[in-house]
Design an enzyme around this catalytic site. Sequence first.
Site, PDB file in Angstrom:
ATOM      1  N   GLU A  96      86.814  45.686  -4.732  1.00  0.00           N
ATOM      2  CA  GLU A  96      87.306  44.331  -4.864  1.00  0.00           C
ATOM      3  C   GLU A  96      88.020  43.870  -3.598  1.00  0.00           C
ATOM      4  OE1 GLU A  96      90.982  44.444  -7.582  1.00  0.00           O
ATOM      5  OE2 GLU A  96      89.549  45.889  -8.327  1.00  0.00           O
ATOM      6  N   CYS A 110      92.854  40.559   1.148  1.00  0.00           N
ATOM      7  CA  CYS A 110      93.299  41.901   0.766  1.00  0.00           C
ATOM      8  C   CYS A 110      92.043  42.759   0.652  1.00  0.00           C
ATOM      9  CB  CYS A 110      94.034  41.769  -0.572  1.00  0.00           C
ATOM     10  SG  CYS A 110      94.539  43.326  -1.264  1.00  0.00           S
ATOM     11  N   CYS A 117      90.327  55.827  -5.438  1.00  0.00           N
ATOM     12  CA  CYS A 117      91.418  56.352  -4.619  1.00  0.00           C
ATOM     13  C   CYS A 117      91.785  57.738  -5.125  1.00  0.00           C
ATOM     14  CB  CYS A 117      92.630  55.426  -4.709  1.00  0.00           C
ATOM     15  SG  CYS A 117      94.011  55.966  -3.670  1.00  0.00           S
ATOM     16  N   CYS A 121      98.206  57.369  -8.280  1.00  0.00           N
ATOM     17  CA  CYS A 121      99.505  56.838  -8.722  1.00  0.00           C
ATOM     18  C   CYS A 121      99.390  56.415 -10.194  1.00  0.00           C
ATOM     19  CB  CYS A 121      99.904  55.644  -7.858  1.00  0.00           C
ATOM     20  SG  CYS A 121     100.014  56.077  -6.115  1.00  0.00           S
ATOM     21  N   CYS A 124      98.943  52.615 -11.180  1.00  0.00           N
ATOM     22  CA  CYS A 124      97.872  51.859 -10.497  1.00  0.00           C
ATOM     23  C   CYS A 124      96.534  52.083 -11.180  1.00  0.00           C
ATOM     24  CB  CYS A 124      97.797  52.307  -9.041  1.00  0.00           C
ATOM     25  SG  CYS A 124      96.372  51.652  -8.155  1.00  0.00           S
ATOM     26  N   SER A 202      98.955  49.226   4.515  1.00  0.00           N
ATOM     27  CA  SER A 202      99.862  49.717   3.480  1.00  0.00           C
ATOM     28  C   SER A 202      99.482  51.150   3.138  1.00  0.00           C
ATOM     29  CB  SER A 202      99.738  48.822   2.237  1.00  0.00           C
ATOM     30  OG  SER A 202     100.477  49.350   1.173  1.00  0.00           O
ATOM     31  N   SER A 224     104.464  52.231   0.678  1.00  0.00           N
ATOM     32  CA  SER A 224     104.661  52.115  -0.768  1.00  0.00           C
ATOM     33  C   SER A 224     105.709  53.128  -1.195  1.00  0.00           C
ATOM     34  CB  SER A 224     103.338  52.362  -1.503  1.00  0.00           C
ATOM     35  OG  SER A 224     102.467  51.287  -1.266  1.00  0.00           O
ATOM     36  N   HIS A 226     108.400  52.595  -3.855  1.00  0.00           N
ATOM     37  CA  HIS A 226     108.438  52.491  -5.320  1.00  0.00           C
ATOM     38  C   HIS A 226     109.573  53.254  -6.011  1.00  0.00           C
ATOM     39  CE1 HIS A 226     104.816  50.446  -4.529  1.00  0.00           C
ATOM     40  NE2 HIS A 226     103.987  51.457  -4.604  1.00  0.00           N
ATOM     41  N   ASN A 300     102.631  44.643 -12.414  1.00  0.00           N
ATOM     42  CA  ASN A 300     101.581  43.817 -12.987  1.00  0.00           C
ATOM     43  C   ASN A 300     101.017  44.555 -14.201  1.00  0.00           C
ATOM     44  OD1 ASN A 300      99.754  41.706 -13.052  1.00  0.00           O
ATOM     45  ND2 ASN A 300      99.330  41.866 -10.863  1.00  0.00           N
ATOM     46  N   CYS A 343      95.630  45.298  -8.539  1.00  0.00           N
ATOM     47  CA  CYS A 343      94.855  46.385  -7.945  1.00  0.00           C
ATOM     48  C   CYS A 343      93.952  47.089  -8.962  1.00  0.00           C
ATOM     49  CB  CYS A 343      95.865  47.377  -7.376  1.00  0.00           C
ATOM     50  SG  CYS A 343      95.182  48.778  -6.544  1.00  0.00           S
TER      51      CYS A 343
HETATM   52  N1  SAH Z   1      96.929  52.744  -1.319  1.00  0.00           N
HETATM   53  C1  SAH Z   1      97.785  51.980  -0.499  1.00  0.00           C
HETATM   54  C2  SAH Z   1      97.218  50.627  -0.266  1.00  0.00           C
HETATM   55  C3  SAH Z   1      97.423  49.581  -1.260  1.00  0.00           C
HETATM   56  S1  SAH Z   1      97.389  50.036  -2.953  1.00  0.00           S
HETATM   57  C4  SAH Z   1      99.185  51.964  -1.048  1.00  0.00           C
HETATM   58  O1  SAH Z   1      99.385  52.452  -2.149  1.00  0.00           O
HETATM   59  O2  SAH Z   1     100.079  51.523  -0.334  1.00  0.00           O
HETATM   60  C5  SAH Z   1      97.390  48.533  -3.660  1.00  0.00           C
HETATM   61  C6  SAH Z   1      98.665  47.758  -3.817  1.00  0.00           C
HETATM   62  O3  SAH Z   1      98.756  47.350  -5.152  1.00  0.00           O
HETATM   63  C7  SAH Z   1      99.954  48.487  -3.489  1.00  0.00           C
HETATM   64  O4  SAH Z   1     100.837  47.617  -2.875  1.00  0.00           O
HETATM   65  C8  SAH Z   1     100.439  48.887  -4.849  1.00  0.00           C
HETATM   66  O5  SAH Z   1     101.775  49.113  -4.812  1.00  0.00           O
HETATM   67  C9  SAH Z   1     100.018  47.699  -5.678  1.00  0.00           C
HETATM   68  N2  SAH Z   1      99.829  47.951  -7.098  1.00  0.00           N
HETATM   69  C10 SAH Z   1      99.047  48.871  -7.681  1.00  0.00           C
HETATM   70  N3  SAH Z   1      99.147  48.807  -9.012  1.00  0.00           N
HETATM   71  C11 SAH Z   1     100.016  47.803  -9.305  1.00  0.00           C
HETATM   72  C12 SAH Z   1     100.524  47.223 -10.497  1.00  0.00           C
HETATM   73  N4  SAH Z   1     100.159  47.667 -11.676  1.00  0.00           N
HETATM   74  N5  SAH Z   1     101.413  46.204 -10.370  1.00  0.00           N
HETATM   75  C13 SAH Z   1     101.782  45.733  -9.155  1.00  0.00           C
HETATM   76  N6  SAH Z   1     101.321  46.216  -7.995  1.00  0.00           N
HETATM   77  C14 SAH Z   1     100.448  47.251  -8.054  1.00  0.00           C
HETATM   78 FE1  SF4 Z   2      95.785  54.692  -4.414  1.00  0.00          FE
HETATM   79 FE2  SF4 Z   2      97.525  52.832  -3.537  1.00  0.00          FE
HETATM   80 FE3  SF4 Z   2      96.659  52.819  -6.103  1.00  0.00          FE
HETATM   81 FE4  SF4 Z   2      98.304  54.747  -5.276  1.00  0.00          FE
HETATM   82  S1  SF4 Z   2      98.748  52.515  -5.371  1.00  0.00           S
HETATM   83  S2  SF4 Z   2      96.438  55.052  -6.511  1.00  0.00           S
HETATM   84  S3  SF4 Z   2      97.601  55.056  -3.200  1.00  0.00           S
HETATM   85  S4  SF4 Z   2      95.417  52.479  -4.288  1.00  0.00           S
END
Ligand code: SAH
Ligand code: SF4
Length: 358
Positions: A96, A110, A117, A121, A124, A202, A224, A226, A300, A343
């Site tokens: 996406e 983005c 991935c 996490c 995510c 990121s 990231s 968190h 989110n 995401c």
């Molecule tokens: N993998 C890298 C690149 C971006 S991941 C990283 O983790 O930094 C995608 C982005 O979406 C990150 O900023 C992550 O913190 C955010 N993200 C993922 N799941 C989310 C959720 N449920 N609510 C809000 N932001 C989220």
């Molecule tokens: Fe991967 Fe970033 Fe999602 Fe973590 S937040 S699972 S590093 S895409």
Amino acid sequence: MKPNLEKRSLYSFTVEELRDYFKENGLSKFVADQIYDWVYKKSVFEPENWSNISNKVKTFLNENLLLTLPKIVWDGHSVDGTRKFLVAMSDGKTVETVAIPAKNDRLTLCVSSQVGCAIGCTFCHTGTMGLTRHLDSSEIVGQFLTVTRFLKEKVGESERLTNIVYMGQGEPLHNFEHVKKATQIFMEDKGLMLGQRKITLSTSGLVPQIEKLNDFPPVNVAISLHAAHNNIRSELMPINKAFDLERLLKAIRTINLKAHRWITYEYILIANYNDRPEDIEALGELLDKKDSKINLIPFNEYPDSNFKRPSDERIKWFQDQLMKRGLITTVRTTKGADILAACGQLKSEMEDKLNLWD
Ligand code: SAH
Ligand code: SF4
């Protein structure tokens, strides 16, 4: 026509590489600059419309390089202007890509760096999918170009991409070389000419690759974070078990801030979990006030997730407390909620639907 996966894509070449490639093949190296101009400056992707390029070169290109762009298989437009795309690569794998408008005519794309991935996490949606494969540089650049073509054909001159964030699916530093090459292509003077401040990388905190960032174009870096406690961070991000906060912060101190300016820390706010007074204290102690910015991201929510987004009052309180401690703190506004812009969400939703249609 089925694309030939053996061929190298035109969109994986920097200008220098394309010049060398033409020279090695007995063609004028200046053609590289002309092609860069058509593709990246004029957004004309069909060789038949490249009026100053000879038929000989066009035949050579058609025979030797892959010229097709990734295909947009679904697009959605949110009431707030956010556009979300599901983009299929030549092997049918999808990622996406989201175009997010902001003030001053900014339109940020983005982009995804991987299919799925590996980091896993727990908050995510992409993390629950596991890693399918890396994207190559042409597939990262291709997301930008295919959205550019979409906007040009379907929307007109009013919308042009101006910024890039590597915040789609995947961990960009896990795919270091391809993301580096794509970034070099985005920054080419002969091409898109995106400045280093228009691109943000990121990362979830891959320490060995963070230590290699001085070998990466000097773009904005976002970490990231968190959580400011190791036990919470390890629950949210398994990578913290390999590289904990101390190792992460030590690696971040190796980043050349003259080039990268400051570090942005992304902090997903989850209700009754990492939005407590002790989290504010710990953040205040952990981060350097001079070189850090905090970007709070209200969680989110998505189906099947146990976490909840804090109330707006709580988010504002958390921000104010950090500001009081001298930390520059912004709150990311939720964009495209009505088109599942978080995401990883669209991809799974769409794939469920696509499977149903099969
Ligand atoms: N993998 C890298 C690149 C971006 S991941 C990283 O983790 O930094 C995608 C982005 O979406 C990150 O900023 C992550 O913190 C955010 N993200 C993922 N799941 C989310 C959720 N449920 N609510 C809000 N932001 C989220
Ligand atoms: Fe991967 Fe970033 Fe999602 Fe973590 S937040 S699972 S590093 S895409």
